[in-house]
Design a protein around this motif. Structure first.
Motif, PDB file in Angstrom:
ATOM      1  N   ILE A 227       0.836  -1.202   0.000  1.00 11.84           N
ATOM      2  CA  ILE A 227       0.000   0.000   0.000  1.00 11.84           C
ATOM      3  C   ILE A 227       0.874   1.257   0.000  1.00 11.84           C
ATOM      4  CG2 ILE A 227      -1.622   1.351   1.412  1.00 11.84           C
ATOM      5  CD1 ILE A 227      -2.929  -1.385   2.168  1.00 11.84           C
ATOM      6  N   SER A 228       1.944   1.245   0.769  1.00 18.13           N
ATOM      7  CA  SER A 228       2.823   2.420   0.806  1.00 18.13           C
ATOM      8  C   SER A 228       3.446   2.687  -0.565  1.00 18.13           C
ATOM      9  CB  SER A 228       3.907   2.262   1.880  1.00 18.13           C
ATOM     10  OG  SER A 228       4.843   1.275   1.526  1.00 18.13           O
ATOM     11  N   LEU A 229       3.782   1.629  -1.294  1.00 20.65           N
ATOM     12  CA  LEU A 229       4.338   1.806  -2.635  1.00 20.65           C
ATOM     13  C   LEU A 229       3.297   2.365  -3.604  1.00 20.65           C
ATOM     14  CD1 LEU A 229       6.467  -1.444  -2.879  1.00 20.65           C
ATOM     15  CD2 LEU A 229       7.262   0.881  -2.427  1.00 20.65           C
ATOM     16  N   ILE A 230       2.060   1.959  -3.423  1.00 17.58           N
ATOM     17  CA  ILE A 230       0.975   2.503  -4.245  1.00 17.58           C
ATOM     18  C   ILE A 230       0.844   4.005  -3.971  1.00 17.58           C
ATOM     19  CG2 ILE A 230      -1.535   2.477  -4.626  1.00 17.58           C
ATOM     20  CD1 ILE A 230      -1.369  -0.604  -4.001  1.00 17.58           C
ATOM     21  N   TYR A 231       0.933   4.392  -2.713  1.00 16.82           N
ATOM     22  CA  TYR A 231       0.867   5.820  -2.356  1.00 16.82           C
ATOM     23  C   TYR A 231       2.006   6.603  -3.012  1.00 16.82           C
ATOM     24  CZ  TYR A 231      -2.365   4.568   1.504  1.00 16.82           C
ATOM     25  OH  TYR A 231      -3.412   4.122   2.263  1.00 16.82           O
ATOM     26  N   ILE A 232       3.208   6.067  -2.943  1.00 14.40           N
ATOM     27  CA  ILE A 232       4.352   6.751  -3.556  1.00 14.40           C
ATOM     28  C   ILE A 232       4.151   6.885  -5.053  1.00 14.40           C
ATOM     29  CG2 ILE A 232       6.818   6.543  -4.097  1.00 14.40           C
ATOM     30  CD1 ILE A 232       7.158   5.277  -1.288  1.00 14.40           C
TER      31      ILE A 232
ATOM     32  N   ALA B 157       5.362   7.194   3.700  1.00  8.56           N
ATOM     33  CA  ALA B 157       4.322   6.374   3.057  1.00  8.56           C
ATOM     34  C   ALA B 157       4.014   5.149   3.905  1.00  8.56           C
ATOM     35  CB  ALA B 157       4.777   5.964   1.654  1.00  8.56           C
ATOM     36  N   ILE B 158       5.039   4.523   4.453  1.00  5.83           N
ATOM     37  CA  ILE B 158       4.825   3.344   5.298  1.00  5.83           C
ATOM     38  C   ILE B 158       4.085   3.728   6.577  1.00  5.83           C
ATOM     39  CG2 ILE B 158       5.997   1.638   6.749  1.00  5.83           C
ATOM     40  CD1 ILE B 158       8.087   1.367   4.479  1.00  5.83           C
ATOM     41  N   ILE B 159       4.465   4.824   7.201  1.00  9.83           N
ATOM     42  CA  ILE B 159       3.796   5.250   8.445  1.00  9.83           C
ATOM     43  C   ILE B 159       2.321   5.535   8.179  1.00  9.83           C
ATOM     44  CG2 ILE B 159       3.710   7.023  10.254  1.00  9.83           C
ATOM     45  CD1 ILE B 159       6.075   4.921  10.361  1.00  9.83           C
ATOM     46  N   ILE B 160       2.036   6.218   7.093  1.00 15.63           N
ATOM     47  CA  ILE B 160       0.640   6.511   6.751  1.00 15.63           C
ATOM     48  C   ILE B 160      -0.113   5.215   6.449  1.00 15.63           C
ATOM     49  CG2 ILE B 160      -0.843   7.599   5.001  1.00 15.63           C
ATOM     50  CD1 ILE B 160       1.243   9.916   4.984  1.00 15.63           C
TER      51      ILE B 160
ATOM     52  N   ASN C 143      -9.061  -3.238  -4.547  1.00 18.77           N
ATOM     53  CA  ASN C 143      -8.522  -4.599  -4.606  1.00 18.77           C
ATOM     54  C   ASN C 143      -7.772  -4.839  -5.911  1.00 18.77           C
ATOM     55  OD1 ASN C 143      -9.506  -5.296  -2.096  1.00 18.77           O
ATOM     56  ND2 ASN C 143     -11.392  -6.192  -2.900  1.00 18.77           N
ATOM     57  N   LYS C 144      -8.298  -4.287  -6.994  1.00 19.91           N
ATOM     58  CA  LYS C 144      -7.696  -4.477  -8.308  1.00 19.91           C
ATOM     59  C   LYS C 144      -6.280  -3.881  -8.355  1.00 19.91           C
ATOM     60  CE  LYS C 144      -8.501  -3.460 -13.180  1.00 19.91           C
ATOM     61  NZ  LYS C 144      -9.375  -2.791 -14.152  1.00 19.91           N
ATOM     62  N   ILE C 145      -6.142  -2.656  -7.876  1.00 14.81           N
ATOM     63  CA  ILE C 145      -4.840  -1.988  -7.873  1.00 14.81           C
ATOM     64  C   ILE C 145      -3.889  -2.713  -6.921  1.00 14.81           C
ATOM     65  CG2 ILE C 145      -3.607   0.147  -7.254  1.00 14.81           C
ATOM     66  CD1 ILE C 145      -5.166   0.382  -9.846  1.00 14.81           C
ATOM     67  N   TYR C 146      -4.397  -3.043  -5.742  1.00 12.07           N
ATOM     68  CA  TYR C 146      -3.565  -3.750  -4.767  1.00 12.07           C
ATOM     69  C   TYR C 146      -3.041  -5.058  -5.366  1.00 12.07           C
ATOM     70  CZ  TYR C 146      -1.998  -6.434  -0.814  1.00 12.07           C
ATOM     71  OH  TYR C 146      -1.228  -7.196   0.010  1.00 12.07           O
TER      72      TYR C 146
END
Length: 192
Positions: A105-110, A133-136, A181-184
């Motif tokens: 998820i953090s990588l998706i945010y970045i 990103a990881i903390i969030i 879910n698709k993006i993840y």
């Protein structure tokens, strides 16, 4: 004449065999558990290594395209951190116990802020971007959350810096933390 065992002797023999079997089962279980734990650690290291390799490749590609690029974002440090991305990920994982899903998820945010806001990953900013990103993602996805002082010590920033960087990151991502879910699954398949 045969040596006939009494009922009591027979029961004792069965108890002794049972004890030995139980001890043997426990030892086998401990060995299997040790192997399972080692396998999990190995898989986690491989997963974190894939992430660090991918991030390093992105940074190297950006360095080829931008001659003498200097990152002026709020996330950039004056000097390139001495700790590798891989070691930094190991440190974060060790002290937070984060799940693989949270890292994804953090990588998706970045990726979102790089695509939407034109943030360029660099050696100067990757550690802080990744950390925030990881903390969030932890705060959004995990059940166990620590206070910001604890996180700031893990990331090597002050508590005040953590709050400022967290606020800036949330603005860049338009406070949209939801991941479909698709993006993840797309990112998960790529990384696993």
């Amino acid at each position: 004449m045969k040596n006939v065992k009494s009922n009591e002797e027979y029961k004792e023999e069965i108890k002794e065999k049972s004890k030995n079997q139980i001890q043997s089962d426990i030892e086998q279980s401990e060995t299997e558990a040790g192997s399972t734990k080692e396998m999990i650690v190995y898989e986690r290291h491989n997963f974190l290594k894939k992430i660090s390799n991918a991030l390093n490749a992105i940074i190297q590609e950006k360095n080829k395209n931008k001659n003498h690029y200097k990152d002026n974002s709020l996330f950039a440090r004056q000097k390139i951190p001495k700790i590798s991305i891989f070691d930094y990920l190991l440190r974060i994982q060790k002290y937070t116990g984060i799940e693989d899903s949270t890292i994804i998820i953090s990588l998706i945010y970045i990726d979102r802020i790089c695509k939407r806001k034109g943030i360029v990953l660099s050696e100067y900013s990757i550690h802080r971007l990744l950390f925030i990103a990881i903390i969030i993602a932890i705060k959004y996805n995990e059940d166990i959350i620590y206070d910001n002082l604890y996180y700031s010590k893990i990331g090597g920033v002050t508590k005040k810096e953590l709050l400022i960087l967290e606020n800036e990151f949330l603005k860049l991502i338009d406070f949209n933390l939801f991941v479909s879910n698709k993006i993840y699954q797309k990112y998960s398949d790529y990384l696993k």
